[in-house]
Design a protein around this motif. Sequence first.
Motif, PDB file in Angstrom:
ATOM      1  N   ILE A   1       0.934  -1.187  -0.126  1.00  0.00           N
ATOM      2  CA  ILE A   1      -0.049  -0.055  -0.039  1.00  0.00           C
ATOM      3  C   ILE A   1       0.708   1.353  -0.069  1.00  0.00           C
ATOM      4  N   THR A   2       1.789   1.104   0.728  1.00  0.00           N
ATOM      5  CA  THR A   2       2.721   2.314   0.702  1.00  0.00           C
ATOM      6  C   THR A   2       3.518   2.590  -0.312  1.00  0.00           C
ATOM      7  N   TRP A   3       3.940   1.514  -0.912  1.00  0.00           N
ATOM      8  CA  TRP A   3       4.743   1.600  -2.022  1.00  0.00           C
ATOM      9  C   TRP A   3       4.020   2.040  -3.476  1.00  0.00           C
ATOM     10  N   PHE A   4       2.603   1.593  -3.342  1.00  0.00           N
ATOM     11  CA  PHE A   4       1.559   2.115  -4.397  1.00  0.00           C
ATOM     12  C   PHE A   4       1.469   3.754  -4.439  1.00  0.00           C
ATOM     13  N   GLY A   5       1.225   4.143  -3.065  1.00  0.00           N
ATOM     14  CA  GLY A   5       1.033   5.527  -2.836  1.00  0.00           C
ATOM     15  C   GLY A   5       2.360   6.358  -3.389  1.00  0.00           C
ATOM     16  N   GLN A   6       3.530   5.856  -2.927  1.00  0.00           N
ATOM     17  CA  GLN A   6       4.816   6.666  -3.363  1.00  0.00           C
ATOM     18  C   GLN A   6       4.960   6.619  -4.832  1.00  0.00           C
TER      19      GLN A   6
END
Length: 467
Positions: free
Chosen positions: A18-23
């Motif tokens: 989730i964090t990777w997708f947002g970044q």
Amino acid sequence: MSLAQRLTITQPMRVFWITWFGQLISILGSGLTSFGVGAKVFLDTRSTTQFALLSFFALAPMVVLSPIAGTLIDRWDRRRAMLLADMGNGFTTLLIFGMLVASDRGMFKLETWHFYLPVSLGSCFGAFRWPAFFATVTLIVPKQHLGRANAMAEVASGASQILSPIIAGALIDSVGLMGVLTVDVCSFFIAVTTLLMVRFPRPTVSAEGQQGKGSLLAEMKQGWSFISARKGLLSLMAFTGVAVLCMDLVVLLITPLVLAFTDISTLGRIASIAGVGALLGGIGMGVWGGPKNPLYGILGFHAFSGVVLFMAAPSPSVPLVATAAALYLFTMPPVMAGIQSIWQRKIPSDLQGRAAAVKRMVILCVSPLAALIAGPLADDLFEPAMREGGALAGTMGRLLGVGPGRGIAVIFIVLGLLTLTNVAAGWLNPRLRNLDKELPDALPDTPPATPDDTAAPNAPTAGASAS
């Protein structure tokens, strides 16, 4: 086995994805603004100097603030630090948007230098993003998967390199720069939303981290002290500095090399092909994960990149240069992901921010150096030497030909030799070669549980203060 299967979707891994997708979305948006503003500055001024100054103001604050940012990241909740970075970058994009609106309404005349302040401000916030992200990866990704997780960061960078210019170019033609900025603002909203969906565990307090507690200045110094006391990490930083210098010079000089024998549209196609190489390298590294000792992969791929540089030199051929560019950028994600995973494994979680920021500051200083020496090397030294009757025309000229671009071809050969020398020096350095054995891992085999995994009902969690 697919990448998603290798990176098992446990609760911590869901947090990572989730964090990777947002970044990823945030990086794409930032790439749109960077391309759009840079294109406007160059088209309005037709000045390479003005364009280069924009890059300087985008880089210099990051170099200066990196040690402070890294220390604050170790003090703060890292999710909060990433939220600060994304919200700050979104604010600076809105600031540029407001300047364009005011200019269109005749409230003031927009000059190139007006962009320097918001770009610098965005760089200040950006100094927090990647140190916080990479420091967080060690908290949510099992140690054996760090190479794959870091490769996914390289995939995000490669995707931005390919997609941002294409998307920005299409948007500028249809909706103008303000349309590009609008898309960028939306990307920051997505990044912030994904960060609000997750919680990060607190880093485990280490003996080294506890010893460094004190004033902000003392904690900043500890990042350098930790690295300098471990000769293997110091050697790795020196190796990385030389590698980045070679990479930056290649990226800077590929444009004049190509434009010496073809047009700008062909240059764009070569850049896209090279970007595909970077993307495939990141995906491949993500699936593979790298060797058990990351140093073997780092040295092997870096050596291959040096050999590839020889391919770009022999003749002014579009297929040859495009293939060499794609292969060269293909090697970058395995090298950079491997280096990053070593740093993450060998540094305690509560020191990741300040140590990574010191390393980042040192490495970031290489890019301005590359920009300063690229022009004189090409324009004042090697290009004149490879003209008819030049100093190298009778020797290297017989192998590579003479004329425009042939001096840069010689530089590529020199950079290939420098790359191979860097690999040999790294392998012959016992502190670097034996780094994995001599310096024990500072991370546990599995990351600490996320707050949501460990908290009892209605009990405060470790990440609650970041809400």
